[in-house]
Write a protein that holds these residues in place. Structure first.
Motif, PDB file in Angstrom:
ATOM      1  N   LEU A 136       0.836  -1.215   0.000  1.00  0.00           N
ATOM      2  CA  LEU A 136       0.000   0.000   0.000  1.00  0.00           C
ATOM      3  C   LEU A 136       0.868   1.261   0.000  1.00  0.00           C
ATOM      4  CD1 LEU A 136      -2.527   1.795   0.532  1.00  0.00           C
ATOM      5  CD2 LEU A 136      -2.435   1.074   2.921  1.00  0.00           C
ATOM      6  N   ASP A 139       2.916   1.559  -3.354  1.00  0.00           N
ATOM      7  CA  ASP A 139       2.064   1.964  -4.487  1.00  0.00           C
ATOM      8  C   ASP A 139       1.840   3.475  -4.456  1.00  0.00           C
ATOM      9  OD1 ASP A 139       0.083   1.637  -6.680  1.00  0.00           O
ATOM     10  OD2 ASP A 139      -1.340   2.232  -5.142  1.00  0.00           O
ATOM     11  N   ALA A 156      -1.147   0.062 -13.206  1.00  0.00           N
ATOM     12  CA  ALA A 156      -1.542  -1.059 -14.060  1.00  0.00           C
ATOM     13  C   ALA A 156      -1.005  -2.362 -13.474  1.00  0.00           C
ATOM     14  CB  ALA A 156      -1.010  -0.861 -15.471  1.00  0.00           C
ATOM     15  N   LEU A 158       1.808  -3.872 -10.230  1.00  0.00           N
ATOM     16  CA  LEU A 158       2.683  -3.578  -9.094  1.00  0.00           C
ATOM     17  C   LEU A 158       3.320  -4.893  -8.655  1.00  0.00           C
ATOM     18  CD1 LEU A 158       3.052  -0.898  -7.297  1.00  0.00           C
ATOM     19  CD2 LEU A 158       1.689  -2.139  -5.612  1.00  0.00           C
ATOM     20  N   SER A 159       4.658  -4.957  -8.695  1.00  0.00           N
ATOM     21  CA  SER A 159       5.359  -6.181  -8.275  1.00  0.00           C
ATOM     22  C   SER A 159       6.212  -5.867  -7.063  1.00  0.00           C
ATOM     23  CB  SER A 159       6.243  -6.704  -9.400  1.00  0.00           C
ATOM     24  OG  SER A 159       5.438  -7.070 -10.489  1.00  0.00           O
ATOM     25  N   THR A 160       5.845  -6.504  -5.966  1.00  0.00           N
ATOM     26  CA  THR A 160       6.494  -6.217  -4.691  1.00  0.00           C
ATOM     27  C   THR A 160       7.315  -7.432  -4.265  1.00  0.00           C
ATOM     28  OG1 THR A 160       4.437  -5.055  -4.206  1.00  0.00           O
ATOM     29  CG2 THR A 160       5.988  -5.267  -2.407  1.00  0.00           C
TER      30      THR A 160
ATOM     31  N   GLY B 131      -5.317   1.733  -5.183  1.00  0.00           N
ATOM     32  CA  GLY B 131      -4.645   0.534  -5.697  1.00  0.00           C
ATOM     33  C   GLY B 131      -3.855  -0.210  -4.629  1.00  0.00           C
ATOM     34  N   GLY B 132      -3.251   0.521  -3.730  1.00  0.00           N
ATOM     35  CA  GLY B 132      -2.484  -0.108  -2.659  1.00  0.00           C
ATOM     36  C   GLY B 132      -3.377  -0.816  -1.653  1.00  0.00           C
ATOM     37  N   ALA B 135      -4.075  -4.166  -3.042  1.00  0.00           N
ATOM     38  CA  ALA B 135      -2.913  -5.042  -2.826  1.00  0.00           C
ATOM     39  C   ALA B 135      -2.879  -5.543  -1.382  1.00  0.00           C
ATOM     40  CB  ALA B 135      -1.626  -4.301  -3.171  1.00  0.00           C
ATOM     41  N   ASP B 139      -3.110  -9.468  -0.570  1.00  0.00           N
ATOM     42  CA  ASP B 139      -1.998 -10.126   0.134  1.00  0.00           C
ATOM     43  C   ASP B 139      -2.533 -10.908   1.325  1.00  0.00           C
ATOM     44  OD1 ASP B 139       0.817 -10.595   0.956  1.00  0.00           O
ATOM     45  OD2 ASP B 139       0.273  -9.308   2.642  1.00  0.00           O
ATOM     46  N   LEU B 158       4.691 -10.453  -4.568  1.00  0.00           N
ATOM     47  CA  LEU B 158       3.271 -10.212  -4.808  1.00  0.00           C
ATOM     48  C   LEU B 158       3.165  -9.403  -6.097  1.00  0.00           C
ATOM     49  CD1 LEU B 158       0.667 -10.739  -2.970  1.00  0.00           C
ATOM     50  CD2 LEU B 158       0.756  -8.279  -2.539  1.00  0.00           C
ATOM     51  N   SER B 159       2.472  -9.950  -7.091  1.00  0.00           N
ATOM     52  CA  SER B 159       2.297  -9.225  -8.355  1.00  0.00           C
ATOM     53  C   SER B 159       0.825  -8.939  -8.563  1.00  0.00           C
ATOM     54  CB  SER B 159       2.823 -10.058  -9.532  1.00  0.00           C
ATOM     55  OG  SER B 159       4.201 -10.247  -9.375  1.00  0.00           O
ATOM     56  N   THR B 160       0.506  -7.663  -8.567  1.00  0.00           N
ATOM     57  CA  THR B 160      -0.884  -7.228  -8.635  1.00  0.00           C
ATOM     58  C   THR B 160      -1.129  -6.565  -9.980  1.00  0.00           C
ATOM     59  OG1 THR B 160      -0.561  -6.722  -6.301  1.00  0.00           O
ATOM     60  CG2 THR B 160      -2.631  -6.028  -7.275  1.00  0.00           C
ATOM     61  N   ARG B 161      -2.190  -6.966 -10.652  1.00  0.00           N
ATOM     62  CA  ARG B 161      -2.565  -6.340 -11.925  1.00  0.00           C
ATOM     63  C   ARG B 161      -3.910  -5.646 -11.785  1.00  0.00           C
ATOM     64  NH1 ARG B 161      -0.052  -8.351 -16.727  1.00  0.00           N
ATOM     65  NH2 ARG B 161       1.534  -9.870 -16.120  1.00  0.00           N
ATOM     66  N   TYR B 162      -3.974  -4.445 -12.324  1.00  0.00           N
ATOM     67  CA  TYR B 162      -5.183  -3.634 -12.210  1.00  0.00           C
ATOM     68  C   TYR B 162      -5.872  -3.601 -13.564  1.00  0.00           C
ATOM     69  CZ  TYR B 162      -3.050  -2.511  -7.804  1.00  0.00           C
ATOM     70  OH  TYR B 162      -2.505  -2.616  -6.535  1.00  0.00           O
ATOM     71  N   PRO B 165     -10.777   0.329 -12.764  1.00  0.00           N
ATOM     72  CA  PRO B 165     -10.901   0.946 -11.437  1.00  0.00           C
ATOM     73  C   PRO B 165     -11.891   0.176 -10.555  1.00  0.00           C
ATOM     74  CG  PRO B 165     -11.020   2.621 -13.181  1.00  0.00           C
ATOM     75  CD  PRO B 165     -11.081   1.279 -13.857  1.00  0.00           C
TER      76      PRO B 165
END
Lengths: 216, 216
Positions: A136, A139, A156, A158-160, B131-132, B135, B139, B158-162, B165
């Motif tokens: 969070l 981002d 679009a 986010l890789s953490t 967005g965060g 995530a 998670d 952790l890979s998040t795709r958006y 909205p």
């Protein structure tokens, strides 16, 4: 955020504060007090604190605030008008008790960074920051880094990556920067470090230059 | 979470609630009231709501709770003892006013899911979920999905795709599942959907089976 009105590293001084300062306004002070209540509720003794009375008092305060609240649609218009930097987001917003709040500065090299000490409410593993809370914060920092660079985009991807557990109750430095821009694609990266410079979490983000319209 | 004591999809019924229920305990009711205050502070009128008095009252409540709070180290031991599911995390914890809180159920096919409507405090773009925050929720859901599968791990990646909205003020379905296990590596995936099934955010996570010791 509106472009053109927002400071960037090309036209603004190193050290420019990019988040809304806690202004000492009544709403900022009330939100600080609410943050203190959120933390104290997690820490207090479950049997000796008078939680019935606390509940009644908090409900009374909420009722008072709700009585003075406009309709949500109206409030949404109001909260997005005015200054380019929001005061209500869940990471840096002085008016949002969920936000630590994180204060971010822009650096002359295009980096944005801030230092924050996270407490009980942000806990994941025992004594450590929740992995999702790190995501969070990162981002959001990448979003602010985009603006400091002079761009604005929606997340679009986010890789953490989690390198080591991130400690609670210690100052953490969070930073982000735009790595490259390819048309409407903005690649940004950042990390969270302990005071002695160890990287706990790193992030890569892809943002697309696409603005969500403000309510009006 | 301790393995062996935690329900899994192999030994527990479809629909098993995997998060701590709001028990109607005084602490849960007080935290609900604090959530209401956090939301109302974001919504209330900035000039007519007598925020000076609200600040004083909130500070008074915090002071009372802090007077009854043990040392943080002691409280950390206490909050990690007992039941395998935490009551204080920032996503599902009924005792954490930052948590919406999300309630998660385990399904017979190994999936975990829950429905939540997010409000003002979780806003990123106008009228939409930060967005965060997405995530953060995902998670956590993947962590609970690991446990429901019978494993437990720290987030490594952790890979998040958006995809679109994510709306505020509408019920969202959040789900997660273990996709594969390779030794100590647990691959999990999940998503957030609107009520009509549109995927707003999807996630892939890599977790490593490695437990952080509880404080004692």
């Amino acid at each position: 955020m509106e472009l053109g009105t927002h400071p960037t590293f090309r036209d603004s001084a190193d050290g420019t504060v990019l988040t809304s300062a806690r202004a000492g306004d009544p709403i900022d002070r009330a939100t600080d007090a609410a943050r203190r209540v959120v933390d104290a509720l997690l820490r207090t003794d479950r049997t000796n604190a008078n939680l019935e009375r606390v509940t009644e008092e908090l409900d009374g305060i909420a009722e008072h605030l709700e009585e003075h609240a406009p309709a949500v649609a109206e409030r949404l218009i109001d909260m997005w008008s005015g200054e380019g930097v929001t005061r209500h987001d869940p990471v840096t917003g002085p008016e949002n008790a969920i936000a630590p709040p994180l204060v971010l500065e822009g650096r002359g090299d295009g980096t944005v960074c801030g230092t924050v000490t996270l407490t009980m409410a942000y806990q994941g593993p025992p004594g450590h920051v929740h992995g999702g809370v790190s995501a969070l914060l990162l981002d959001h920092v990448l979003g602010v880094a985009n603006a400091w660079y002079g761009r604005s985009g929606m997340t679009a991807q986010l890789s953490t990556r989690y390198h080591r557990p991130t400690p609670l109750f210690e100052p953490l430095t969070i930073s982000g920067r735009v790595a490259s821009v390819d048309g409407r694609k903005i690649h940004a990266e950042g990390d969270i470090r302990t005071a002695d410079g160890q990287v706990c979490v790193s992030v890569e983000g892809l943002f697309i230059d696409k603005t969500v319209p403000r309510p009006r």
